[in-house]
Write a protein that holds these residues in place. Structure first.
Motif, mmCIF file in Angstrom:
data_model
loop_
_atom_site.group_PDB
_atom_site.id
_atom_site.type_symbol
_atom_site.label_atom_id
_atom_site.label_comp_id
_atom_site.label_asym_id
_atom_site.label_seq_id
_atom_site.Cartn_x
_atom_site.Cartn_y
_atom_site.Cartn_z
ATOM 1 N N ALA A 1 0.843 -1.197 0.000
ATOM 2 C CA ALA A 1 0.000 0.000 0.000
ATOM 3 C C ALA A 1 0.873 1.240 0.000
ATOM 4 N N VAL A 2 0.660 2.091 -1.006
ATOM 5 C CA VAL A 2 1.394 3.344 -1.110
ATOM 6 C C VAL A 2 0.567 4.497 -0.554
ATOM 7 N N VAL A 3 -0.744 4.466 -0.798
ATOM 8 C CA VAL A 3 -1.655 5.506 -0.315
ATOM 9 C C VAL A 3 -2.826 4.808 0.363
ATOM 10 N N HIS A 4 -3.258 5.385 1.502
ATOM 11 C CA HIS A 4 -4.382 4.829 2.252
ATOM 12 C C HIS A 4 -5.463 5.900 2.359
ATOM 13 N N HIS A 5 -6.603 5.656 1.690
ATOM 14 C CA HIS A 5 -7.755 6.544 1.778
ATOM 15 C C HIS A 5 -8.681 6.000 2.861
ATOM 16 N N VAL A 6 -9.045 6.867 3.792
ATOM 17 C CA VAL A 6 -9.865 6.444 4.923
ATOM 18 C C VAL A 6 -11.337 6.527 4.539
ATOM 19 N N SER A 7 -12.052 5.450 4.796
ATOM 20 C CA SER A 7 -13.497 5.395 4.588
ATOM 21 C C SER A 7 -14.119 4.781 5.834
ATOM 22 N N PRO A 8 -14.749 5.579 6.687
ATOM 23 C CA PRO A 8 -15.277 5.032 7.950
ATOM 24 C C PRO A 8 -16.311 3.934 7.751
ATOM 25 N N ASP A 9 -16.994 3.929 6.596
ATOM 26 C CA ASP A 9 -18.042 2.931 6.370
ATOM 27 C C ASP A 9 -17.485 1.596 5.875
ATOM 28 N N ALA A 10 -16.216 1.543 5.513
ATOM 29 C CA ALA A 10 -15.648 0.311 4.960
ATOM 30 C C ALA A 10 -15.297 -0.665 6.080
ATOM 31 N N ASP A 11 -15.431 -1.950 5.766
ATOM 32 C CA ASP A 11 -15.110 -2.999 6.738
ATOM 33 C C ASP A 11 -13.715 -3.577 6.540
ATOM 34 N N GLU A 12 -13.160 -3.469 5.336
ATOM 35 C CA GLU A 12 -11.846 -4.016 5.047
ATOM 36 C C GLU A 12 -11.159 -3.152 4.011
ATOM 37 N N LEU A 13 -9.867 -3.361 3.883
ATOM 38 C CA LEU A 13 -9.093 -2.608 2.914
ATOM 39 C C LEU A 13 -9.296 -3.195 1.526
ATOM 40 N N ILE A 14 -9.572 -2.312 0.558
ATOM 41 C CA ILE A 14 -9.791 -2.702 -0.826
ATOM 42 C C ILE A 14 -8.812 -1.944 -1.706
ATOM 43 N N CYS A 15 -8.242 -2.636 -2.680
ATOM 44 C CA CYS A 15 -7.359 -1.987 -3.649
ATOM 45 C C CYS A 15 -8.214 -1.181 -4.621
ATOM 46 N N THR A 16 -8.102 0.126 -4.552
ATOM 47 C CA THR A 16 -8.924 0.994 -5.396
ATOM 48 C C THR A 16 -8.180 1.481 -6.628
ATOM 49 N N GLU A 17 -6.874 1.387 -6.646
ATOM 50 C CA GLU A 17 -6.104 1.777 -7.839
ATOM 51 C C GLU A 17 -4.788 1.008 -7.841
ATOM 52 N N ILE A 18 -4.450 0.497 -9.009
ATOM 53 C CA ILE A 18 -3.202 -0.250 -9.177
ATOM 54 C C ILE A 18 -2.168 0.697 -9.760
ATOM 55 N N LEU A 19 -1.182 1.068 -8.952
ATOM 56 C CA LEU A 19 -0.128 1.964 -9.416
ATOM 57 C C LEU A 19 0.953 1.222 -10.188
ATOM 58 N N ARG A 20 1.238 -0.008 -9.795
ATOM 59 C CA ARG A 20 2.219 -0.831 -10.497
ATOM 60 C C ARG A 20 1.835 -2.281 -10.291
ATOM 61 N N PRO A 21 1.671 -3.050 -11.370
ATOM 62 C CA PRO A 21 1.216 -4.431 -11.202
ATOM 63 C C PRO A 21 2.272 -5.287 -10.515
ATOM 64 N N GLY A 22 1.796 -6.360 -9.932
ATOM 65 C CA GLY A 22 2.693 -7.322 -9.315
ATOM 66 C C GLY A 22 2.895 -8.524 -10.226
ATOM 67 N N TYR A 23 3.975 -9.246 -9.984
ATOM 68 C CA TYR A 23 4.295 -10.418 -10.818
ATOM 69 C C TYR A 23 4.726 -11.566 -9.914
ATOM 70 N N ARG A 24 4.437 -12.771 -10.393
ATOM 71 C CA ARG A 24 4.823 -13.973 -9.671
ATOM 72 C C ARG A 24 5.161 -15.068 -10.668
ATOM 73 N N LEU A 25 5.918 -16.031 -10.210
ATOM 74 C CA LEU A 25 6.282 -17.215 -10.985
ATOM 75 C C LEU A 25 5.813 -18.415 -10.193
ATOM 76 N N GLY A 26 4.672 -18.950 -10.582
ATOM 77 C CA GLY A 26 4.075 -20.022 -9.790
ATOM 78 C C GLY A 26 3.684 -19.496 -8.421
ATOM 79 N N ASP A 27 4.212 -20.113 -7.387
ATOM 80 C CA ASP A 27 3.945 -19.657 -6.020
ATOM 81 C C ASP A 27 4.975 -18.644 -5.534
ATOM 82 N N GLN A 28 5.989 -18.371 -6.328
ATOM 83 C CA GLN A 28 7.046 -17.449 -5.913
ATOM 84 C C GLN A 28 6.683 -16.020 -6.296
#
Length: 201
Positions: A111-138
């Motif tokens: 998480a690079v930026v955290h927007h506070v929403s009092p009505d939210a129950d959990e953290l949700i990714c609202t914008e992808i700044l840079r995608p992630g990559y994986r190789l199998g389970d790594q």
């Protein structure tokens, strides 16, 4: 043994020798099979490490291609380069992840930026700044995201550590000074009780 034939012709002894030789051959075969499996497993592990290193080194190239596609018109040549690069890296097992609306996972997201929403129950990714990559389970690289959710818990520097132990020992500069004895009051006494004046010389 005479002329390649065993001297002992006892059938029982021959069966015993045959069984021993058979067990020896089975043991050798089992050892060889285990050796082949270890070699195959080691080769696969070395290949996996080599592929992961190559893919990790090419991630900045993918980022550059993504930035170019986002800011430049998609020409046929650029599209061909992008599609070919992603197809070849995908054939090596590279997978991308990170989609808006995904629940925030600290094991895969950063998480690079955290927007506070009092009505939210959990953290949700609202914008992808840079995608992630994986190789199998790594995990090769976590996804950089902006998240929206409840406010973080109040920070407490003593949280999880308990209260600091109380120190009853006073420092030298905090010890009270010894009480000062008050001076004798300057009271008036009758002249008869006063000490006689000293004679002047």
């Amino acid at each position: 043994m005479d002329n390649g034939r065993p001297q002992n012709t006892n059938p029982t002894e021959l069966r015993r020798l045959l069984q021993e030789r058979t067990e020896d051959l089975q043991w050798v075969k089992a050892e060889y099979d285990n050796y082949r499996k270890r070699v195959r497993r080691d080769r696969m592990a070395i290949r996996h490490i080599a592929v992961a290193n190559v893919l990790r080194a090419l991630l900045p190239v993918l980022d550059a291609v993504d930035r170019t596609c986002a800011h430049e018109p998609m020409t046929p040549g650029l599209k061909d380069i992008t599609d070919t690069l992603r197809a070849q890296l995908g054939s090596l097992g590279l997978e991308t992840f990170g989609t808006e609306g995904d629940p925030f996972d600290p094991a895969r997201h950063e998480a690079v930026v955290h927007h506070v929403s009092p009505d939210a129950d959990e953290l949700i990714c609202t914008e992808i700044l840079r995608p992630g990559y994986r190789l199998g389970d790594q995990l090769l690289r976590p996804a950089h995201v902006e998240v929206t959710g409840p406010p973080p818990p109040a920070s407490n520097r003593l949280a999880g550590h308990g209260e600091a132990p109380h120190d009853d020992t006073e420092r030298d500069d905090e010890r009270p000074s010894p009480p000062v004895r008050p001076a004798a009051p300057n009271t008036w006494a009758p002249s008869s009780r006063r000490a006689p004046p000293r004679p002047s010389i």
